[in-house]
Design a protein around this motif. Structure first.
Motif, PDB file in Angstrom:
ATOM      1  N   GLU A 197       0.802  -1.302   0.215  1.00  0.00           N
ATOM      2  CA  GLU A 197      -0.139   0.048  -0.147  1.00  0.00           C
ATOM      3  C   GLU A 197       0.791   1.242   0.052  1.00  0.00           C
ATOM      4  N   ILE A 200      -1.453   4.727   6.100  1.00  0.00           N
ATOM      5  CA  ILE A 200      -1.476   3.169   5.912  1.00  0.00           C
ATOM      6  C   ILE A 200      -1.337   2.419   7.218  1.00  0.00           C
ATOM      7  N   LYS A 226      -6.137   1.331   4.863  1.00  0.00           N
ATOM      8  CA  LYS A 226      -5.641   2.782   4.329  1.00  0.00           C
ATOM      9  C   LYS A 226      -6.767   3.654   4.198  1.00  0.00           C
TER      10      LYS A 226
END
Ligand code: ADP
Ligand code: ASP
Ligand code: MG
Length: 413
Positions: free
Chosen positions: A204, A352, A386
């Protein structure tokens, strides 16, 4: 014998002295008894220069020739490092992607690795006892026999793919920082180095703009379970730090709610004003974009009060902005909207953390903190681990610092 992949990025091979320094890192691992495959990037700035020349040659350049040109930067550094290693008395030879071969798709400019044959590299270890110095970023599409490149930052992916193919004990990604930080250490001085990051979080972070690793390299490391470290080539070759390990979630003892903050300026916003509020209109907008391979990320549709017209806002990659505009303007009558407004001076800031799965209200806290700094949020998206906000580019650093402090990521002064 245990095998190791060591990858060195552009700054780490930026001139001859740095290449000699890289050779000393390689020497250490050879002396420790490893069979070593080194993957190198082009010298810092070289790939940008090559891309510039291609664009100067033609606006609508042939992507196959783009690859022929930009793959050359890595050819130079692989040969140079082999020469420097030989000069130090370490047997070494250079390898280009097609010689191994590293096979890829034919998506020139951002090709995917489809197969890596490790046989020749292993033969080089067994028969010639030599270090393999591999040109990163490049491969070959066998059916056409053409050179390909793996997208910017692609040497990371070359390294992990090779590590998987030769069964390396680990893959060390040497760069100009000594690990993965809670955010880009170049813009937040209070950023902290992480000892460990989970594959999913790293995926991410990289997708959301932390360019320390190319996204596909993290995908490959996760799928093939390659223990991957990010570490510094500027450490003393005799006594380097270990850097950051990208590993399984279960191997992280102290899990924070938020692990890192990333930002990406590679975004553009498009708003369609007064779109007819009726079934099928979203399809009419997004199908042509999908067919043109334009990735749409954040989407907001305002609920209309009179049910005849509404506003739709979404983001596309900055590089696709003009193409998206043209497409939509062409389909204006079909879609049925009043006018198109766009902005490229926007940034997407993301937080995140795997801990978001089990904690509520994490994003809400951020909206409040950003509002208190006078930062207007243009769009929001959230997923399991996230959330992202789209804001004016001018506020990038302020927003990243604000969220970094808010989630307790600042290091103690
Ligand atoms: P290389 O040329 O070695 O591949 P890159 O420039 O691609 O190096 O990646 C390293 C850079 O990534 C660092 O200099 C740093 O500015 C940037 N970066 C962005 N986010 C992070 C992060 N979370 N942790 C570490 N570095 C980051
Ligand atoms: N030299 C290539 C680039 O600048 C690949 C890499 O450095 O990973 O994108
Ligand atoms: Mg890189």
């Amino acid at each position: 014998m245990a095998r190791l992949v060591m990858k060195f990025g552009g700054t780490s091979v930026g001139d001859m002295d740095r290449i000699r320094n890289v050779a000393r890192h390689v020497q250490r691992e050879v002396n420790a008894g490893y069979e070593v495959a080194v993957v190198v990037s082009a010298m810092a700035g070289k790939t940008n220069e090559l891309v510039g020349w291609v664009k100067d040659g033609s606006k609508l350049y042939d992507a196959r020739e783009y690859d022929a040109v930009v793959a050359s930067g890595e050819q130079v550094t692989s040969g140079l490092l082999a020469i420097v290693l030989q000069e130090m008395g370490i047997p070494a030879r250079s390898w280009q992607g097609w010689q191994i071969p590293i096979e890829t798709s034919d998506a020139h400019g951002s090709a995917r690795v489809t197969a890596v044959d490790g046989t020749r590299l292993l033969d080089g270890f067994n028969t010639h006892h030599e270090v393999a110095v591999i040109a990163g970023f490049q491969g070959i599409h066998p059916p056409t026999g053409r050179l390909t490149t793996l997208g910017r930052g692609g040497s990371d992916t070359s390294a992990v793919a090779i590590a998987a193919a030769i069964g390396a004990e680990r893959c060390d990604i040497y760069t100009d920082v000594d690990g993965v930080y809670t955010t880009d250490p170049r813009i937040v001085s209070k950023a902290r180095r992480l000892e460990r990051v989970a594959f999913e979080e790293m995926l991410e972070m990289a997708s959301m703009g932390a360019k320390v690793l190319q996204v596909r390299s993290v995908e490959l490391a996760m799928v093939h379970r390659v223990p991957t470290y990010v570490r510094s080539s500027f450490d003393d070759p005799a006594n380097p730090g270990l850097g950051t390990l990208i590993c399984d979630e279960e191997d992280i003892v102290e899990q924070q709610i938020i692990t890192g903050i990333a930002y990406s300026k590679d975004e553009a916003q498009i708003t369609l004003r007064r779109v007819a509020d009726k079934p099928g209109v979203a399809a009419a907008i997004f199908m042509p974009l999908a067919e043109a391979n334009i990735n749409v990320d954040m989407i907001i549709q305002v609920v209309s009060d009179n049910s005849t017209a509404t506003d739709i806002t979404f983001t596309v990659p900055a590089a696709e902005y003009e193409r998206a505009r043209t497409l939509l303007e062409t389909a204006k009558a079909e879609i049925g909207f009043d006018r198109l407004e766009g902005a490229t001076d926007v940034v997407k800031v993301s937080a995140i953390g795997i801990g978001m799965r089990s904690h509520a209200g994490v994003a809400a806290k951020a909206f409040k903190a950003l509002a208190e700094k006078g930062i207007n949020i243009r769009a929001i998206t959230t997923s399991e681990i996230k959330f992202s906000v789209l804001i004016d580019e001018a506020y990038t650093e302020l927003a990243v610092r604000t969220l970094h402090s808010l989630y307790g990521l600042d290091h103690a002064a």
